[in-house]
Design a protein around this motif. Structure first.
Motif, mmCIF file in Angstrom:
data_model
loop_
_atom_site.group_PDB
_atom_site.id
_atom_site.type_symbol
_atom_site.label_atom_id
_atom_site.label_comp_id
_atom_site.label_asym_id
_atom_site.label_seq_id
_atom_site.Cartn_x
_atom_site.Cartn_y
_atom_site.Cartn_z
ATOM 1 N N LEU A 9 -47.374 -52.971 -33.381
ATOM 2 C CA LEU A 9 -46.868 -51.712 -33.575
ATOM 3 C C LEU A 9 -45.755 -51.955 -34.886
ATOM 4 C CD1 LEU A 9 -45.953 -50.649 -30.030
ATOM 5 C CD2 LEU A 9 -47.780 -49.991 -31.722
ATOM 6 N N THR A 10 -45.318 -51.008 -35.236
ATOM 7 C CA THR A 10 -44.172 -51.012 -36.421
ATOM 8 C C THR A 10 -43.193 -50.191 -35.883
ATOM 9 O OG1 THR A 10 -43.546 -51.600 -38.533
ATOM 10 C CG2 THR A 10 -45.077 -49.450 -38.114
ATOM 11 N N TYR A 11 -42.125 -50.134 -36.668
ATOM 12 C CA TYR A 11 -40.746 -49.621 -36.454
ATOM 13 C C TYR A 11 -41.270 -48.138 -36.069
ATOM 14 C CZ TYR A 11 -38.670 -53.754 -38.596
ATOM 15 O OH TYR A 11 -38.435 -54.986 -38.826
ATOM 16 N N ASP A 12 -41.827 -47.516 -37.019
ATOM 17 C CA ASP A 12 -41.996 -46.160 -36.797
ATOM 18 C C ASP A 12 -42.895 -45.464 -35.781
ATOM 19 O OD1 ASP A 12 -40.704 -45.195 -38.878
ATOM 20 O OD2 ASP A 12 -42.222 -44.568 -40.195
ATOM 21 N N ASP A 13 -43.482 -46.757 -34.948
ATOM 22 C CA ASP A 13 -44.395 -46.539 -33.588
ATOM 23 C C ASP A 13 -43.614 -46.399 -32.507
ATOM 24 O OD1 ASP A 13 -46.889 -46.585 -34.859
ATOM 25 O OD2 ASP A 13 -46.818 -48.712 -34.989
ATOM 26 N N VAL A 14 -42.228 -46.808 -32.552
ATOM 27 C CA VAL A 14 -41.389 -46.760 -31.382
ATOM 28 C C VAL A 14 -40.140 -46.333 -31.523
ATOM 29 C CG1 VAL A 14 -42.447 -48.893 -30.675
ATOM 30 C CG2 VAL A 14 -40.324 -48.969 -32.119
ATOM 31 N N LEU A 15 -39.233 -45.829 -30.474
ATOM 32 C CA LEU A 15 -37.968 -45.791 -30.488
ATOM 33 C C LEU A 15 -37.234 -46.179 -29.437
ATOM 34 C CD1 LEU A 15 -37.859 -41.609 -30.814
ATOM 35 C CD2 LEU A 15 -36.864 -43.309 -32.278
ATOM 36 N N LEU A 16 -36.042 -46.445 -29.318
ATOM 37 C CA LEU A 16 -35.215 -47.253 -28.401
ATOM 38 C C LEU A 16 -34.777 -46.095 -27.338
ATOM 39 C CD1 LEU A 16 -33.371 -49.704 -30.533
ATOM 40 C CD2 LEU A 16 -34.468 -50.376 -28.644
ATOM 41 N N VAL A 17 -34.667 -46.730 -25.900
ATOM 42 C CA VAL A 17 -34.442 -45.399 -24.923
ATOM 43 C C VAL A 17 -32.863 -45.582 -24.888
ATOM 44 C CG1 VAL A 17 -34.632 -44.727 -22.727
ATOM 45 C CG2 VAL A 17 -36.596 -45.715 -23.920
ATOM 46 N N PRO A 18 -32.234 -44.457 -24.852
ATOM 47 C CA PRO A 18 -30.634 -44.650 -24.654
ATOM 48 C C PRO A 18 -30.352 -45.006 -23.135
ATOM 49 C CG PRO A 18 -31.433 -42.017 -24.722
ATOM 50 C CD PRO A 18 -32.930 -43.105 -25.051
ATOM 51 N N ARG A 19 -29.220 -45.372 -23.204
ATOM 52 C CA ARG A 19 -28.946 -45.818 -21.589
ATOM 53 C C ARG A 19 -27.350 -45.549 -21.364
ATOM 54 N NH1 ARG A 19 -30.485 -51.580 -20.266
ATOM 55 N NH2 ARG A 19 -28.538 -51.820 -18.844
ATOM 56 N N ARG A 20 -26.980 -45.599 -20.112
ATOM 57 C CA ARG A 20 -25.562 -45.229 -19.739
ATOM 58 C C ARG A 20 -24.700 -46.346 -20.529
ATOM 59 N NH1 ARG A 20 -22.766 -44.108 -14.114
ATOM 60 N NH2 ARG A 20 -20.560 -44.509 -14.478
ATOM 61 N N SER A 21 -23.617 -46.032 -21.284
ATOM 62 C CA SER A 21 -22.965 -46.770 -22.060
ATOM 63 C C SER A 21 -21.565 -46.669 -21.569
ATOM 64 C CB SER A 21 -23.168 -46.252 -23.627
ATOM 65 O OG SER A 21 -22.539 -47.267 -24.444
ATOM 66 N N ARG A 22 -20.956 -47.972 -21.767
ATOM 67 C CA ARG A 22 -19.506 -48.017 -21.683
ATOM 68 C C ARG A 22 -18.523 -47.770 -23.036
ATOM 69 N NH1 ARG A 22 -20.218 -54.048 -20.240
ATOM 70 N NH2 ARG A 22 -21.692 -53.631 -22.039
ATOM 71 N N ILE A 23 -19.486 -47.866 -24.022
ATOM 72 C CA ILE A 23 -18.787 -48.133 -25.200
ATOM 73 C C ILE A 23 -18.379 -46.798 -25.956
ATOM 74 C CG2 ILE A 23 -19.124 -48.669 -27.787
ATOM 75 C CD1 ILE A 23 -21.589 -50.642 -26.326
ATOM 76 N N ALA A 24 -17.044 -46.646 -26.191
ATOM 77 C CA ALA A 24 -16.297 -45.379 -26.450
ATOM 78 C C ALA A 24 -16.571 -45.126 -27.658
ATOM 79 C CB ALA A 24 -14.818 -45.527 -26.020
ATOM 80 N N SER A 25 -16.690 -46.108 -28.491
ATOM 81 C CA SER A 25 -16.550 -45.985 -30.323
ATOM 82 C C SER A 25 -17.283 -47.027 -30.663
ATOM 83 C CB SER A 25 -15.019 -46.190 -30.867
ATOM 84 O OG SER A 25 -15.052 -46.385 -32.126
ATOM 85 N N ARG A 26 -18.024 -46.576 -31.856
ATOM 86 C CA ARG A 26 -18.775 -47.390 -32.552
ATOM 87 C C ARG A 26 -17.915 -48.745 -33.074
ATOM 88 N NH1 ARG A 26 -21.637 -44.823 -37.403
ATOM 89 N NH2 ARG A 26 -21.749 -42.544 -36.750
#
Ligand code: XMP
Length: 482
Positions: A9-26
């Motif tokens: 596979l390559t980048y366009d074949d996939v996505l990352l699944v979001p998950r519960r995040s502790r991060i308030a700011s980038r």
């Protein structure tokens, strides 16, 4: 015997699944990552060793922004070493061997040196190295007589503010403020010139807090070498010029040729410089290069925007799968992986890092910036720059042209089978703007994945595979762009 092949596979074949995040700011994520065994970068982006992407200006900009640039090798070894020196001298709090001329040199000599080295001032020393004065662009402002001797126009020693060797940054800052000067020569007790501090360099330290620097405060830079011809001599010259890393540049890095070159360069230079090898696309390739002493390994056979290797040779591995497999092998060997080629958007950087890359190497997206070599072209009212594959016919023609100019890089054009193309890419302005967008996207991706650091991103990564409909849904649709 034909065996049912596995899917890659390559980048366009996939996505990352979001998950519960502790991060308030980038802003709260840390993108630090190793470029090689001993070099860390704050921005995990490397500019490609292509002649339409990285020469000194790009390398300087990349290092200031916290990444690193790899100067391409398609020039004489003297020119490449000169490019490395330009980066190493561009910014260092204490310049150890500042450019100096003799008082009997002419204004013409001074202007030539300033132009060649991109500097705004030259120190003036006698034949024993004693400081006699300084010549800045201000002294030369209305000076039209090229043959006038420097001693007649320079600011002489008695009017100069100098400081002793060992002066610290804070003292230098005070002297700059008090005397409203921009250059502070450092001298020993006999008045011999020993170094230079410039206000611009101190200011840049504040301006670029994440800059990639060596332990002497100089910007970091890598430079490419080949595996035949003058490569050993070139490697020695580049190391002497101050290169932090050498990139052994060969399309098929898992080859006897590449391994032989890696061994020879290591044998000649020892451990003082980091050696990056590649390109490979398999665990075996990583294993063999790591065993031969590579400090980082570039991964990517055919994913680049200007590559046609997969069409011409029928060989390659889709980049995401290649990175996953190679990163696992890299972990075992303790060697970082550089995902080289195929980055089309910031989301691809997040995917590459989540798949195990330590940094990404980028060509196309940086080729359109102001800092890349080459001129801007205007077509139909829009601005473009050129990006070309190093295995393209156009690149081969250029190499032959240089050969005819005596630079010894030529090849027989009749036998060239191009594995790259030349293309126009949109002009994208300053590289800083492009890197801000790319790293902003990576930071955003990390916060979706609850990852404060790059290793956490990899640990938390859960990929899903997309269908064609999923891909269509992933970009804007059902709207007309304004
Ligand atoms: P991007 O997608 O960022 O990729 O433009 C840059 C990378 O492409 C590789 N490269 C080539 N690959 N033929 C190839 O098969 C070529 O002519 C060629 N030129 C560059 C290289 O790895 C670069 O970093």
């Amino acid at each position: 015997m034909f065996v049912e092949p596995p899917i890659a596979l390559t980048y366009d074949d996939v996505l990352l699944v979001p998950r519960r995040s502790r991060i308030a700011s980038r802003r709260n994520v840390d993108t630090c990552s190793p470029f090689s065994r001993r070099i860390q970068v704050a921005t995990p982006v490397v500019s490609a060793n292509m002649d339409t992407v990285t020469e000194a200006d790009m390398a300087i900009a990349m290092a200031r922004l916290g990444g690193i640039g790899v100067i391409h090798r398609f020039m004489s070894l003297e020119t490449e070493a000169q490019q490395v020196r330009k980066v190493k001298r561009s910014e260092s709090i204490f310049i150890e061997n500042p450019y100096a001329l003799h008082p009997n040199n002419t204004v013409g000599d001074a202007l030539k040196l300033m132009d060649e080295q991109g500097i705004t001032g030259i120190l003036v020393t006698d034949e024993h190295g004693l400081l006699e004065g300084i010549l800045t662009s201000r002294d030369l402002l209305f000076q039209e007589e090229m043959h006038v001797r420097i001693r007649e126009v320079m600011t002489p020693r008695e009017r100069l503010i100098t400081a002793p060797v060992g002066t610290d940054v804070e003292t230098a800052k005070r002297l700059f403020a008090k005397h409203k000067i921009e250059k502070l020569p450092l001298v020993d007790e006999h008045g011999k010139l020993k170094g230079l501090v410039t206000s611009k360099d101190i200011y840049k330290r504040v301006l670029f807090p994440n800059a990639s620097k060596d332990d002497r405060g100089r910007l970091r830079v890598a430079a490419a070498v080949g595996v035949v011809g003058d490569y050993l001599e070139r490697a020695e010259e580049l190391q002497a010029a101050g290169a932090d890393a050498l990139v052994i540049d060969i399309a098929h890095g898992h080859s006897e040729n590449a391994l032989r070159a890696l061994n020879a360069i290591r044998g000649k230079l020892g451990d003082a410089v980091e050696l990056v090898a590649g390109n490979v696309a398999t665990a075996e390739g990583v294993h063999d290069l790591a065993a031969a002493g590579a400090d980082a390994i570039k991964v990517g056979v055919g994913p680049g925007s200007i590559c046609i290797t997969r069409i011409v040779a029928g060989v390659g591995v889709p980049q995401l799968s290649a990175v996953v497999e190679c990163a696992e092998a890299g972990d075992k060997a303790g060697v970082p992986i550089i995902a080289d080629g195929g980055i089309q958007a910031s989301g691809d950087i997040t995917k590459a890092m989540a798949a195990g890359a330590s940094t990404v190497m980028i060509g196309n997206l940086l080729a359109g910036t102001r800092e890349s070599p080459g001129v801007t072209i205007t077509r139909g009212g829009r601005k473009f720059k050129i990006c070309r594959g190093m295995a393209s016919l156009e690149a081969a023609v250029q190499r032959q042209h240089r050969d005819s100019m005596g630079q010894g890089l030529g090849e027989d054009l009749d036998s060239v089978v191009p594995e790259g193309v030349e293309a126009m890419v949109p002009f994208r302005g300053d590289v800083a703007e492009v890197i801000t967008q790319l790293v902003g996207g990576l930071r955003s991706g990390m916060s979706y994945c609850d990852a404060r650091t790059i290793p956490e991103l990899r640990r938390n990564a859960q990929f899903v595979r997309m269908t064609e409909a999923g891909r269509r849904e992933s970009t804007f649709h059902g709207v007309e762009l304004v």
